[in-house]
Design a protein around this motif. Structure first.
Motif, PDB file in Angstrom:
ATOM      1  N   ALA A 153       0.820  -1.223   0.000  1.00  0.00           N
ATOM      2  CA  ALA A 153       0.000   0.000   0.000  1.00  0.00           C
ATOM      3  C   ALA A 153       0.852   1.271   0.000  1.00  0.00           C
ATOM      4  O   ALA A 153       0.644   2.157  -0.849  1.00  0.00           O
ATOM      5  N   PRO A 154       1.855   1.418   0.920  1.00  0.00           N
ATOM      6  CA  PRO A 154       2.677   2.639   0.868  1.00  0.00           C
ATOM      7  C   PRO A 154       3.509   2.754  -0.409  1.00  0.00           C
ATOM      8  O   PRO A 154       3.727   3.862  -0.897  1.00  0.00           O
ATOM      9  N   ALA A 155       3.962   1.618  -0.964  1.00  0.00           N
ATOM     10  CA  ALA A 155       4.736   1.669  -2.210  1.00  0.00           C
ATOM     11  C   ALA A 155       3.879   2.209  -3.352  1.00  0.00           C
ATOM     12  O   ALA A 155       4.321   3.057  -4.144  1.00  0.00           O
ATOM     13  N   LEU A 156       2.637   1.727  -3.448  1.00  0.00           N
ATOM     14  CA  LEU A 156       1.725   2.211  -4.487  1.00  0.00           C
ATOM     15  C   LEU A 156       1.336   3.673  -4.244  1.00  0.00           C
ATOM     16  O   LEU A 156       1.230   4.465  -5.183  1.00  0.00           O
ATOM     17  N   GLY A 157       1.144   4.020  -2.973  1.00  0.00           N
ATOM     18  CA  GLY A 157       0.828   5.414  -2.638  1.00  0.00           C
ATOM     19  C   GLY A 157       1.945   6.357  -3.037  1.00  0.00           C
ATOM     20  O   GLY A 157       1.692   7.465  -3.540  1.00  0.00           O
ATOM     21  N   PHE A 158       3.197   5.933  -2.836  1.00  0.00           N
ATOM     22  CA  PHE A 158       4.347   6.753  -3.246  1.00  0.00           C
ATOM     23  C   PHE A 158       4.364   6.950  -4.758  1.00  0.00           C
ATOM     24  O   PHE A 158       4.651   8.045  -5.252  1.00  0.00           O
ATOM     25  N   ILE A 159       4.023   5.886  -5.514  1.00  0.00           N
ATOM     26  CA  ILE A 159       3.985   5.995  -6.980  1.00  0.00           C
ATOM     27  C   ILE A 159       2.915   6.996  -7.415  1.00  0.00           C
ATOM     28  O   ILE A 159       3.127   7.791  -8.332  1.00  0.00           O
ATOM     29  N   LEU A 216       7.104   2.719   3.657  1.00  0.00           N
ATOM     30  CA  LEU A 216       6.247   3.581   4.481  1.00  0.00           C
ATOM     31  C   LEU A 216       6.891   4.947   4.675  1.00  0.00           C
ATOM     32  O   LEU A 216       6.218   5.983   4.582  1.00  0.00           O
ATOM     33  N   GLY A 217       8.195   4.953   4.908  1.00  0.00           N
ATOM     34  CA  GLY A 217       8.915   6.215   5.094  1.00  0.00           C
ATOM     35  C   GLY A 217       8.896   7.091   3.853  1.00  0.00           C
ATOM     36  O   GLY A 217       8.676   8.306   3.944  1.00  0.00           O
ATOM     37  N   THR A 218       9.125   6.495   2.668  1.00  0.00           N
ATOM     38  CA  THR A 218       9.121   7.279   1.426  1.00  0.00           C
ATOM     39  C   THR A 218       7.718   7.832   1.144  1.00  0.00           C
ATOM     40  O   THR A 218       7.576   8.972   0.681  1.00  0.00           O
ATOM     41  N   PHE A 219       6.695   7.045   1.456  1.00  0.00           N
ATOM     42  CA  PHE A 219       5.318   7.500   1.252  1.00  0.00           C
ATOM     43  C   PHE A 219       5.002   8.691   2.164  1.00  0.00           C
ATOM     44  O   PHE A 219       4.460   9.712   1.709  1.00  0.00           O
ATOM     45  N   ILE A 220       5.357   8.587   3.451  1.00  0.00           N
ATOM     46  CA  ILE A 220       5.079   9.674   4.395  1.00  0.00           C
ATOM     47  C   ILE A 220       5.842  10.938   3.993  1.00  0.00           C
ATOM     48  O   ILE A 220       5.301  12.054   4.054  1.00  0.00           O
TER      49      ILE A 220
END
Length: 463
Positions: A153-159, A216-220
């Protein structure tokens, strides 16, 4: 007479200026996007290098785990790719609200699809056992997947956030986040594998968990930059985040789902290539894997240009400027051919050095090095074709045309590449070389169809 010459020369000079400006803008977008993709590759490579300290069985298990993970992740990646044309068209039209809505549906899609997507990694052991893998390898792969699955989820959110940032001509922020994440990821993976600084020793599970924490960190970080830093904050991208925009969600799915299936067709082809090599010899598998890894790294260049093409074509499409749409696609294609050709020449010249880098310089490895060098020469034509299809596919996304891309992928990969590769490898006696020749021919067919499609649609737009 002089007036006539001046009258003709002004439009010509104007056209040249437009082309030069398009070239600069495409390059300005493409370079940070290429480097961001290379940063992602660097993190995966670092993970594998650190897992390698646990032994060959751990590396093999990680490779199996990545196969299960990426089949699932690829579907989400295609949907997230649709955020870019939607946001770029809105930016071109000056529609700030639609930019915000495009990001919002991307984030909601990332959350909603990540839940069913996690099922595949979390049941990875059963999947691998059903595919005939050894129980020990499947069990080890599951440990890695148990840590990795929660980062979808966070990986896709970052994209999704990265796509929005690039669509408004600011691709630098995701690059800086990715560059900062590389050493953090390496340190965290190492510490959680071996249990340093009071952290538990988690082995393969720790490697997967570290990747999830970094995702998660990259997304935040991207979310914070989007919400607080200009120019992103001016678009108020996080306003009304709780609302799901169902009409735009349907459009995102209509554009993104064909991209997902096209990527899965491509992924399936290369997975089948490994199986074909397994039928030939161990040396064929090894040489194929190295040649493919080199191609994957180089592929980041046309991929970055293709992503830039989506944005530039999307801007022009949003402004309703058909000639600019055509120009953006043409410039991206020419830029891609020039850069890819230069890289291809470099690889051909250094093909033996690449083989020696991976296999050493012993007499026993000489046949594998020779085969690797041969595959890299054949791979040169494949690399050019693959670069072209990526760039033209990106240009077509900019005008929301993805369904025919899926049809062309099926034709190029599975009606041409696979059967031709099979016939040349096993009936014509070309073995591993035949597989690569077949794949190269199929990819050229795919690229050619995409070029014709873009020309036809832009001709229709111009009118």
């Amino acid at each position: 007479m002089l007036d006539t010459v001046q009258h003709h020369s002004q439009p010509q000079a104007g056209a040249q200026n437009h082309l030069a400006q398009e070239f600069v803008e495409t390059l300005r977008l493409a370079v940070p996007m290429m480097l961001t993709q290379l940063g992602q590759i660097a993190m995966i490579t670092t993970d594998l290098a650190l897992i390698g300290r646990l032994g060959e069985e751990a590396v093999a298990a990680a490779a199996l785990a990545h196969t299960v993970y990426f089949v699932s992740f690829t579907f989400g990646l295609g949907l997230m790719s649709a955020v870019s044309p939607l946001a770029a068209q809105a930016f071109g039209a000056g529609d700030v609200r639609r930019i915000r809505r495009s990001l919002r549906v991307g984030l909601w899609a990332a959350l909603l699809i990540s839940l069913p997507m996690m099922a595949s990694p979390l049941y990875g052991e059963q999947i691998l056992l059903a595919l005939g893998q050894a129980p020990q390898s499947a069990a080890l792969a599951q440990r890695y997947l148990n840590g990795l699955a929660w980062g979808i989820a966070p990986a896709l959110g970052f994209i999704a956030l990265r796509s929005m940032m690039s669509a408004v001509n600011r691709p630098q922020a995701p690059l800086w986040i990715t560059l900062a994440a590389i050493p953090i990821n390496a340190a965290l993976v190492y510490c959680l594998i071996h249990g340093l600084f009071g952290l538990p020793e988690l082995g393969l599970f720790g490697a997967g968990l570290a990747t999830t924490l970094v995702n998660l960190g990259t997304f935040i970080a991207a979310l914070a930059i989007a919400g607080l830093r200009k120019p992103f904050a001016d678009y108020r991208p996080l306003a009304h985040l709780w609302r799901i925009d169902w009409p735009l969600m349907r459009q995102l799915i209509a554009i993104g789902a064909p991209i997902s299936f096209s990527l899965l067709l491509e992924y399936g082809l290369f997975s089948s290539a490994a199986l074909l090599m397994g039928l030939i010899s161990t040396a064929a598998i090894a040489a194929h894997q190295i040649a493919l890894q080199v191609t994957a790294v180089l592929f980041m260049v046309p991929l970055g240009i293709g992503m830039a093409a989506t944005v530039r074509v999307g801007h022009a499409f949003g402004r309703n400027e058909p000639l600019a749409v055509k120009r953006a696609g043409l410039v991206a294609a020419v830029l891609g051919i020039v850069l890819v050709s230069a890289l291809t020449v470099a690889i051909i010249i250094g093909r033996y050095q690449v083989g020696r880098l991976f296999f050493g310089n012993s007499e026993a490895s000489a046949p594998t090095i020779e085969l690797t060098a041969t595959l890299l020469v054949i791979g040169a034509t494949f690399f050019i074709a693959d670069g072209l299809q990526t760039i033209m596919g990106g240009a077509l996304r900019g005008i929301n045309d993805t369904r025919m891309t899926l049809v062309f992928a099926a034709i190029g990969y599975w009606c041409v590449a696979f059967p031709v590769g099979w016939v040349l490898a096993f009936n014509a006696g070309l073995a591993a070389i035949g597989v690569w020749v077949g794949f190269s021919i199929g990819t050229f067919v795919y690229a050619g169809l995409l070029i014709l499609r873009f020309r036809m649609l832009t001709r229709r737009l111009v009118g």
